[in-house]
Design an enzyme around this catalytic site. Structure first.
Site, PDB file in Angstrom:
ATOM      1  N   ASP A  11     -59.974  76.680 -67.615  1.00 23.65           N
ATOM      2  CA  ASP A  11     -59.647  76.613 -66.010  1.00 23.65           C
ATOM      3  C   ASP A  11     -61.186  77.106 -65.657  1.00 23.65           C
ATOM      4  O   ASP A  11     -61.428  78.580 -65.807  1.00 23.65           O
ATOM      5  CB  ASP A  11     -58.581  77.629 -65.802  1.00 23.65           C
ATOM      6  CG  ASP A  11     -58.779  78.287 -64.555  1.00 23.65           C
ATOM      7  OD1 ASP A  11     -58.944  77.375 -63.687  1.00 23.65           O
ATOM      8  OD2 ASP A  11     -58.175  79.308 -64.194  1.00 23.65           O
ATOM      9  N   GLU A  71     -59.323  71.999 -65.659  1.00 25.22           N
ATOM     10  CA  GLU A  71     -58.610  71.958 -64.154  1.00 25.22           C
ATOM     11  C   GLU A  71     -59.799  71.439 -63.200  1.00 25.22           C
ATOM     12  O   GLU A  71     -60.742  72.034 -63.205  1.00 25.22           O
ATOM     13  CB  GLU A  71     -58.442  73.377 -63.957  1.00 25.22           C
ATOM     14  CG  GLU A  71     -57.516  73.219 -62.514  1.00 25.22           C
ATOM     15  CD  GLU A  71     -56.577  74.753 -62.393  1.00 25.22           C
ATOM     16  OE1 GLU A  71     -57.077  75.039 -61.196  1.00 25.22           O
ATOM     17  OE2 GLU A  71     -56.090  75.138 -63.252  1.00 25.22           O
ATOM     18  N   ASP A 144     -55.869  83.791 -66.118  1.00 26.24           N
ATOM     19  CA  ASP A 144     -56.648  82.619 -65.803  1.00 26.24           C
ATOM     20  C   ASP A 144     -56.871  82.077 -67.218  1.00 26.24           C
ATOM     21  O   ASP A 144     -56.885  80.730 -67.515  1.00 26.24           O
ATOM     22  CB  ASP A 144     -58.338  83.087 -65.445  1.00 26.24           C
ATOM     23  CG  ASP A 144     -58.310  83.509 -64.225  1.00 26.24           C
ATOM     24  OD1 ASP A 144     -58.678  82.956 -63.109  1.00 26.24           O
ATOM     25  OD2 ASP A 144     -58.048  85.052 -63.982  1.00 26.24           O
TER      26      ASP A 144
END
Length: 183
Positions: A11, A71, A144
């Site tokens: 991410d 992502e 996260d």
């Protein structure tokens, strides 16, 4: 014969980069690790990008992932935020591509859908679902790390079905698929 694969999920972010690693053995997921790279203490944006690249290379060299799931940036209203996020994602992708590791991008909604069945799920819902799926004892303070782990799990669930996602097997594939953006 045992089929084994390691997936690194990322991410990307310029304040916190979350990541998670799973091992797939005979189509069963095993949790390996999740963590985050804290970047908020660094003011220089280029230092942040360098640290993202170095940490991604370190993860690759330590865990030897077979594939990377990342992502994709979502389209927000703040152009500067999008630019920063795109740079962070690009640097993480460059690290993987430099080691010739196939990379697949997933939209945030697709990741949430794969984990919770709801493309509009909250970070907390995604984290709780991952905790149940992978029998995690606890969750990190910042989510996260679970977002990075969610990218890896999404990739596992979407193996062989990458519509709505982009995959790159190396620099050549990346350049070929993004030629129209480079003109």
């Amino acid at each position: 014969m045992t089929k084994e694969k390691i997936i690194l999920g990322i991410d990307p972010g310029t304040t916190i980069m979350g990541f998670g690693i799973i091992k797939v053995v005979n189509k069963k997921m095993e949790f390996i690790q999740m963590n985050e790279l804290l970047l908020s203490k660094y003011k220089d944006p280029y230092t942040k990008l360098k640290l993202i690249f170095e940490r991604t290379i370190e993860l690759i060299d330590t865990y030897h992932p077979d594939e990377i799931a990342i992502e994709a940036p979502f389209f927000g209203k703040n152009v500067q935020s999008m630019l920063k996020l795109g740079r962070a994602q690009g640097v993480a992708m460059a690290a993987g591509l430099s080691r010739e590791i196939p990379i697949t991008e997933y939209l945030p909604k697709k990741i949430k859908m794969a984990i919770t069945g709801n493309g509009n799920a909250s970070k907390e819902q995604v984290a709780k679902m991952l905790q149940n799926m992978l029998a995690l004892k606890s969750l990190p303070k910042n989510l996260d790390a679970t977002d990075g782990l969610a990218a890896a799990v999404c990739h596992f669930y979407n193996e062989g079905r990458v519509e709505g996602s982009k995959s790159y097997s190396g620099w050549g594939a990346f350049v070929k698929q993004n030629k129209s953006r480079v003109k």
